[in-house]
Design a protein around this motif. Structure first.
Motif, PDB file in Angstrom:
ATOM      1  N   ALA A  61       0.831  -1.201   0.000  1.00 24.89           N
ATOM      2  CA  ALA A  61       0.000   0.000   0.000  1.00 24.89           C
ATOM      3  C   ALA A  61       0.872   1.259   0.000  1.00 24.89           C
ATOM      4  O   ALA A  61       0.551   2.242  -0.689  1.00 24.89           O
ATOM      5  CB  ALA A  61      -0.940  -0.005   1.201  1.00 24.89           C
ATOM      6  N   VAL A  62       1.971   1.240   0.729  1.00 24.35           N
ATOM      7  CA  VAL A  62       2.893   2.378   0.741  1.00 24.35           C
ATOM      8  C   VAL A  62       3.489   2.584  -0.653  1.00 24.35           C
ATOM      9  O   VAL A  62       3.565   3.713  -1.147  1.00 24.35           O
ATOM     10  CB  VAL A  62       4.001   2.186   1.798  1.00 24.35           C
ATOM     11  CG1 VAL A  62       5.136   3.182   1.612  1.00 24.35           C
ATOM     12  CG2 VAL A  62       3.418   2.298   3.199  1.00 24.35           C
ATOM     13  N   GLU A  63       3.883   1.510  -1.308  1.00 25.97           N
ATOM     14  CA  GLU A  63       4.445   1.610  -2.664  1.00 25.97           C
ATOM     15  C   GLU A  63       3.420   2.184  -3.638  1.00 25.97           C
ATOM     16  O   GLU A  63       3.755   3.042  -4.460  1.00 25.97           O
ATOM     17  CB  GLU A  63       4.918   0.238  -3.148  1.00 25.97           C
ATOM     18  CG  GLU A  63       6.167  -0.260  -2.451  1.00 25.97           C
ATOM     19  CD  GLU A  63       6.557  -1.663  -2.883  1.00 25.97           C
ATOM     20  OE1 GLU A  63       6.034  -2.161  -3.904  1.00 25.97           O
ATOM     21  OE2 GLU A  63       7.390  -2.269  -2.188  1.00 25.97           O
ATOM     22  N   ILE A  64       2.195   1.725  -3.553  1.00 23.78           N
ATOM     23  CA  ILE A  64       1.137   2.233  -4.430  1.00 23.78           C
ATOM     24  C   ILE A  64       0.902   3.711  -4.168  1.00 23.78           C
ATOM     25  O   ILE A  64       0.781   4.517  -5.104  1.00 23.78           O
ATOM     26  CB  ILE A  64      -0.170   1.428  -4.244  1.00 23.78           C
ATOM     27  CG1 ILE A  64       0.024  -0.003  -4.757  1.00 23.78           C
ATOM     28  CG2 ILE A  64      -1.343   2.113  -4.940  1.00 23.78           C
ATOM     29  CD1 ILE A  64      -1.078  -0.962  -4.340  1.00 23.78           C
ATOM     30  N   ASN A  65       0.875   4.096  -2.894  1.00 21.05           N
ATOM     31  CA  ASN A  65       0.660   5.504  -2.552  1.00 21.05           C
ATOM     32  C   ASN A  65       1.822   6.364  -3.056  1.00 21.05           C
ATOM     33  O   ASN A  65       1.606   7.477  -3.535  1.00 21.05           O
ATOM     34  CB  ASN A  65       0.468   5.669  -1.049  1.00 21.05           C
ATOM     35  CG  ASN A  65      -0.030   7.043  -0.699  1.00 21.05           C
ATOM     36  OD1 ASN A  65      -0.978   7.557  -1.279  1.00 21.05           O
ATOM     37  ND2 ASN A  65       0.618   7.670   0.262  1.00 21.05           N
ATOM     38  N   GLN A  66       3.045   5.859  -2.983  1.00 16.09           N
ATOM     39  CA  GLN A  66       4.191   6.612  -3.494  1.00 16.09           C
ATOM     40  C   GLN A  66       4.066   6.822  -5.003  1.00 16.09           C
ATOM     41  O   GLN A  66       4.332   7.913  -5.511  1.00 16.09           O
ATOM     42  CB  GLN A  66       5.496   5.893  -3.158  1.00 16.09           C
ATOM     43  CG  GLN A  66       5.865   5.989  -1.692  1.00 16.09           C
ATOM     44  CD  GLN A  66       7.064   5.131  -1.337  1.00 16.09           C
ATOM     45  OE1 GLN A  66       7.420   4.193  -2.036  1.00 16.09           O
ATOM     46  NE2 GLN A  66       7.681   5.445  -0.205  1.00 16.09           N
ATOM     47  N   LYS A  67       3.628   5.786  -5.719  1.00 15.14           N
ATOM     48  CA  LYS A  67       3.437   5.916  -7.171  1.00 15.14           C
ATOM     49  C   LYS A  67       2.330   6.923  -7.485  1.00 15.14           C
ATOM     50  O   LYS A  67       2.443   7.711  -8.432  1.00 15.14           O
ATOM     51  CB  LYS A  67       3.125   4.554  -7.791  1.00 15.14           C
ATOM     52  CG  LYS A  67       4.314   3.624  -7.795  1.00 15.14           C
ATOM     53  CD  LYS A  67       3.942   2.257  -8.327  1.00 15.14           C
ATOM     54  CE  LYS A  67       5.125   1.306  -8.214  1.00 15.14           C
ATOM     55  NZ  LYS A  67       4.794  -0.053  -8.638  1.00 15.14           N
ATOM     56  N   LEU A  68       1.273   6.889  -6.693  1.00 13.66           N
ATOM     57  CA  LEU A  68       0.185   7.852  -6.866  1.00 13.66           C
ATOM     58  C   LEU A  68       0.710   9.271  -6.686  1.00 13.66           C
ATOM     59  O   LEU A  68       0.428  10.163  -7.495  1.00 13.66           O
ATOM     60  CB  LEU A  68      -0.936   7.564  -5.867  1.00 13.66           C
ATOM     61  CG  LEU A  68      -2.066   8.587  -5.775  1.00 13.66           C
ATOM     62  CD1 LEU A  68      -2.817   8.687  -7.093  1.00 13.66           C
ATOM     63  CD2 LEU A  68      -3.007   8.236  -4.641  1.00 13.66           C
ATOM     64  N   ARG A  69       1.492   9.491  -5.645  1.00 13.21           N
ATOM     65  CA  ARG A  69       2.024  10.827  -5.386  1.00 13.21           C
ATOM     66  C   ARG A  69       2.996  11.262  -6.480  1.00 13.21           C
ATOM     67  O   ARG A  69       3.033  12.435  -6.855  1.00 13.21           O
ATOM     68  CB  ARG A  69       2.660  10.870  -4.005  1.00 13.21           C
ATOM     69  CG  ARG A  69       1.582  10.674  -2.912  1.00 13.21           C
ATOM     70  CD  ARG A  69       2.133  10.727  -1.551  1.00 13.21           C
ATOM     71  NE  ARG A  69       2.359  12.149  -1.228  1.00 13.21           N
ATOM     72  CZ  ARG A  69       2.470  12.603   0.000  1.00 13.21           C
ATOM     73  NH1 ARG A  69       2.403  11.770   1.018  1.00 13.21           N
ATOM     74  NH2 ARG A  69       2.675  13.868   0.216  1.00 13.21           N
ATOM     75  N   GLU A  70       3.759  10.333  -7.038  1.00 10.71           N
ATOM     76  CA  GLU A  70       4.646  10.654  -8.162  1.00 10.71           C
ATOM     77  C   GLU A  70       3.826  11.100  -9.370  1.00 10.71           C
ATOM     78  O   GLU A  70       4.186  12.064 -10.051  1.00 10.71           O
ATOM     79  CB  GLU A  70       5.508   9.451  -8.518  1.00 10.71           C
ATOM     80  CG  GLU A  70       6.594   9.137  -7.524  1.00 10.71           C
ATOM     81  CD  GLU A  70       7.273   7.809  -7.763  1.00 10.71           C
ATOM     82  OE1 GLU A  70       7.032   7.171  -8.817  1.00 10.71           O
ATOM     83  OE2 GLU A  70       8.040   7.385  -6.876  1.00 10.71           O
ATOM     84  N   ARG A  73       2.606  14.606  -8.791  1.00 13.26           N
ATOM     85  CA  ARG A  73       3.684  15.581  -9.006  1.00 13.26           C
ATOM     86  C   ARG A  73       3.921  15.805 -10.497  1.00 13.26           C
ATOM     87  O   ARG A  73       4.187  16.921 -10.933  1.00 13.26           O
ATOM     88  CB  ARG A  73       4.970  15.142  -8.324  1.00 13.26           C
ATOM     89  CG  ARG A  73       5.002  15.442  -6.837  1.00 13.26           C
ATOM     90  CD  ARG A  73       6.379  15.229  -6.239  1.00 13.26           C
ATOM     91  NE  ARG A  73       6.789  13.840  -6.166  1.00 13.26           N
ATOM     92  CZ  ARG A  73       6.439  12.998  -5.196  1.00 13.26           C
ATOM     93  NH1 ARG A  73       5.667  13.401  -4.214  1.00 13.26           N
ATOM     94  NH2 ARG A  73       6.856  11.757  -5.193  1.00 13.26           N
ATOM     95  N   SER A  74       3.821  14.749 -11.277  1.00  8.82           N
ATOM     96  CA  SER A  74       4.088  14.880 -12.719  1.00  8.82           C
ATOM     97  C   SER A  74       2.985  15.667 -13.430  1.00  8.82           C
ATOM     98  O   SER A  74       3.194  16.148 -14.535  1.00  8.82           O
ATOM     99  CB  SER A  74       4.252  13.499 -13.361  1.00  8.82           C
ATOM    100  OG  SER A  74       3.006  12.840 -13.475  1.00  8.82           O
ATOM    101  N   HIS A  75       1.831  15.812 -12.808  1.00 11.46           N
ATOM    102  CA  HIS A  75       0.733  16.576 -13.396  1.00 11.46           C
ATOM    103  C   HIS A  75       0.618  17.971 -12.786  1.00 11.46           C
ATOM    104  O   HIS A  75      -0.380  18.654 -12.979  1.00 11.46           O
ATOM    105  CB  HIS A  75      -0.590  15.809 -13.225  1.00 11.46           C
ATOM    106  CG  HIS A  75      -0.718  14.673 -14.173  1.00 11.46           C
ATOM    107  ND1 HIS A  75      -0.165  13.449 -13.912  1.00 11.46           N
ATOM    108  CD2 HIS A  75      -1.295  14.593 -15.396  1.00 11.46           C
ATOM    109  CE1 HIS A  75      -0.421  12.637 -14.928  1.00 11.46           C
ATOM    110  NE2 HIS A  75      -1.097  13.305 -15.836  1.00 11.46           N
ATOM    111  N   SER A  76       1.641  18.382 -12.067  1.00  7.82           N
ATOM    112  CA  SER A  76       1.596  19.708 -11.418  1.00  7.82           C
ATOM    113  C   SER A  76       2.333  20.722 -12.263  1.00  7.82           C
ATOM    114  O   SER A  76       3.249  20.466 -12.946  1.00  7.82           O
ATOM    115  CB  SER A  76       2.258  19.656 -10.050  1.00  7.82           C
ATOM    116  OG  SER A  76       1.553  18.758  -9.223  1.00  7.82           O
TER     117      SER A  76
END
Length: 76
Positions: A61-70, A73-76
């Motif tokens: 779940a932490v890995e998935i959340n990190q990918k989500l946050r990446e 960031r890429s859409h900011s």
């Protein structure tokens, strides 16, 4: 789909998704820390198996959340 064809996330939606991802990170931190502490306890074999499942799922779940946050960031 190329970069130009990707849909743009509205700023207000992006802000809400970021807030949710942050809140999820905080909740996952509690689960990870609790799992760590549980791992320091003396557990019988059955409880150790349950702990291993919990720990593995929390780390996924932490890995998935990190990918989500990446992605956010890429859409900011």
């Amino acid at each position: 789909m190329n970069e130009a064809a990707q849909p743009i996330i509205a700023p207000e939606q992006l802000q809400e998704i970021r807030r949710l991802a942050h809140d999820l990170s905080n909740a996952l931190e509690i689960v990870i820390q609790t799992s760590f502490l549980l791992g320091t306890a003396s557990l019988d074999d059955n409880a150790q198996q349950w702990h291993a499942m919990l720990d593995k799922g929390a780390k996924q779940a932490v890995e998935i959340n990190q990918k989500l946050r990446e992605q956010l960031r890429s859409h900011s």
